[in-house]
Scaffold this motif. Structure first.
Motif, PDB file in Angstrom:
ATOM      1  N   THR A   1      40.169  39.233  42.888  1.00 25.50           N
ATOM      2  CA  THR A   1      39.524  38.753  41.704  1.00 25.50           C
ATOM      3  C   THR A   1      40.646  38.339  40.730  1.00 25.50           C
ATOM      4  O   THR A   1      40.929  37.162  40.196  1.00 25.50           O
ATOM      5  CB  THR A   1      38.616  39.599  41.064  1.00 25.50           C
ATOM      6  N   ASP A   2      41.642  39.279  40.326  1.00 26.21           N
ATOM      7  CA  ASP A   2      42.860  39.015  39.532  1.00 26.21           C
ATOM      8  C   ASP A   2      43.728  37.851  39.911  1.00 26.21           C
ATOM      9  O   ASP A   2      43.886  37.169  39.262  1.00 26.21           O
ATOM     10  CB  ASP A   2      43.729  40.350  39.226  1.00 26.21           C
ATOM     11  N   GLU A   3      43.940  37.937  41.280  1.00 22.78           N
ATOM     12  CA  GLU A   3      44.712  36.931  42.059  1.00 22.78           C
ATOM     13  C   GLU A   3      44.028  35.745  41.635  1.00 22.78           C
ATOM     14  O   GLU A   3      44.940  34.536  41.638  1.00 22.78           O
ATOM     15  CB  GLU A   3      44.994  37.163  43.341  1.00 22.78           C
ATOM     16  N   LEU A   4      42.937  35.464  42.088  1.00 20.92           N
ATOM     17  CA  LEU A   4      42.133  34.244  42.089  1.00 20.92           C
ATOM     18  C   LEU A   4      42.187  33.717  40.558  1.00 20.92           C
ATOM     19  O   LEU A   4      42.106  32.628  40.304  1.00 20.92           O
ATOM     20  CB  LEU A   4      40.492  34.310  42.728  1.00 20.92           C
ATOM     21  N   ARG A   5      41.885  34.517  39.909  1.00 24.39           N
ATOM     22  CA  ARG A   5      41.843  33.946  38.277  1.00 24.39           C
ATOM     23  C   ARG A   5      43.040  33.552  38.003  1.00 24.39           C
ATOM     24  O   ARG A   5      43.189  32.610  37.076  1.00 24.39           O
ATOM     25  CB  ARG A   5      41.373  35.690  37.516  1.00 24.39           C
TER      26      ARG A   5
ATOM     27  N   GLU B   1      37.102  49.627  48.233  1.00 20.21           N
ATOM     28  CA  GLU B   1      36.792  48.412  48.667  1.00 20.21           C
ATOM     29  C   GLU B   1      36.672  47.626  46.993  1.00 20.21           C
ATOM     30  O   GLU B   1      37.022  46.457  46.941  1.00 20.21           O
ATOM     31  CB  GLU B   1      35.376  48.301  49.164  1.00 20.21           C
ATOM     32  N   LEU B   2      36.130  48.462  46.247  1.00 18.50           N
ATOM     33  CA  LEU B   2      35.996  47.771  44.818  1.00 18.50           C
ATOM     34  C   LEU B   2      37.376  47.638  44.270  1.00 18.50           C
ATOM     35  O   LEU B   2      37.589  46.560  43.554  1.00 18.50           O
ATOM     36  CB  LEU B   2      35.378  48.919  44.005  1.00 18.50           C
ATOM     37  N   GLY B   3      38.323  48.433  44.465  1.00 18.86           N
ATOM     38  CA  GLY B   3      39.810  47.972  44.083  1.00 18.86           C
ATOM     39  C   GLY B   3      40.415  47.029  44.556  1.00 18.86           C
ATOM     40  O   GLY B   3      41.082  46.254  43.929  1.00 18.86           O
ATOM     41  N   GLU B   4      40.128  46.817  46.030  1.00 24.23           N
ATOM     42  CA  GLU B   4      40.635  45.630  46.650  1.00 24.23           C
ATOM     43  C   GLU B   4      39.982  44.389  46.197  1.00 24.23           C
ATOM     44  O   GLU B   4      40.738  43.235  45.777  1.00 24.23           O
ATOM     45  CB  GLU B   4      40.481  45.785  48.209  1.00 24.23           C
ATOM     46  N   LEU B   5      38.846  44.420  46.078  1.00 23.99           N
ATOM     47  CA  LEU B   5      38.006  43.271  45.453  1.00 23.99           C
ATOM     48  C   LEU B   5      38.394  43.087  43.873  1.00 23.99           C
ATOM     49  O   LEU B   5      38.800  41.808  43.554  1.00 23.99           O
ATOM     50  CB  LEU B   5      36.474  43.402  45.515  1.00 23.99           C
ATOM     51  N   GLN B   6      38.739  43.887  42.869  1.00 24.78           N
ATOM     52  CA  GLN B   6      39.431  43.672  42.024  1.00 24.78           C
ATOM     53  C   GLN B   6      40.835  42.935  41.920  1.00 24.78           C
ATOM     54  O   GLN B   6      40.886  41.824  41.076  1.00 24.78           O
ATOM     55  CB  GLN B   6      39.469  44.968  40.887  1.00 24.78           C
ATOM     56  N   SER B   7      41.392  43.486  42.657  1.00 30.47           N
ATOM     57  CA  SER B   7      42.767  43.030  42.981  1.00 30.47           C
ATOM     58  C   SER B   7      42.753  41.348  43.397  1.00 30.47           C
ATOM     59  O   SER B   7      43.437  40.628  42.882  1.00 30.47           O
ATOM     60  CB  SER B   7      43.681  43.747  44.015  1.00 30.47           C
TER      61      SER B   7
END
Length: 126
Positions: free
Chosen positions: A70-74, A62-68
């Motif tokens: 976050t990167d897309e949104l950034r 879940e953390l990996g998906e959320l970081q991905s």
């Protein structure tokens, strides 16, 4: 037999009982319940570790998906900020104004000064 004879007759030694081995007593507690208890504790511990490891792995996914995400949104936020900055540039604003039919002002802007009105009487009209 007289008393004197009885006094001097050899007395037979008391007979000692013969020695024999005594079987060992079962004073030890049975081992089977203890072994079952130890195996049960180990089994519960292993199952607990397996559940904990599974929960940690799920959290890592879940953390990996959320970081991905976050990167897309950034990246999207950066792209949108760049687009806003490009459209807000003075030359871009001038081009848009020309396309809308606006023309530059020929004279410098002038400011009008309006006379101040007198404050109204607080007592009412007379």
């Amino acid at each position: 037999m007289s008393a004197a004879e009885r006094a001097y007759t050899p007395v037979a030694a008391p007979r000692r009982p013969s020695l024999r081995s005594v079987p060992a007593r079962g004073s030890r507690a049975p081992r089977a319940p203890f072994v079952v208890l130890v195996l049960l504790v180990l089994g519960v511990g292993l199952i607990g570790l397996l559940i904990l490891n599974t929960a940690l792995q799920q959290g890592a996914f879940e953390l990996g998906e959320l970081q991905s995400t976050t990167d897309e949104l950034r990246d999207r936020q950066t792209d949108l900020a760049d687009r806003v900055a490009a459209r807000s540039a003075p030359d871009a604003l001038a081009d848009q104004a020309a396309r809308m039919g606006m023309v530059p002002a020929e004279d410098a802007p002038t400011f009008l000064e309006l006379p101040r009105s007198a404050p109204a009487d607080a007592g009412g009209a007379g």
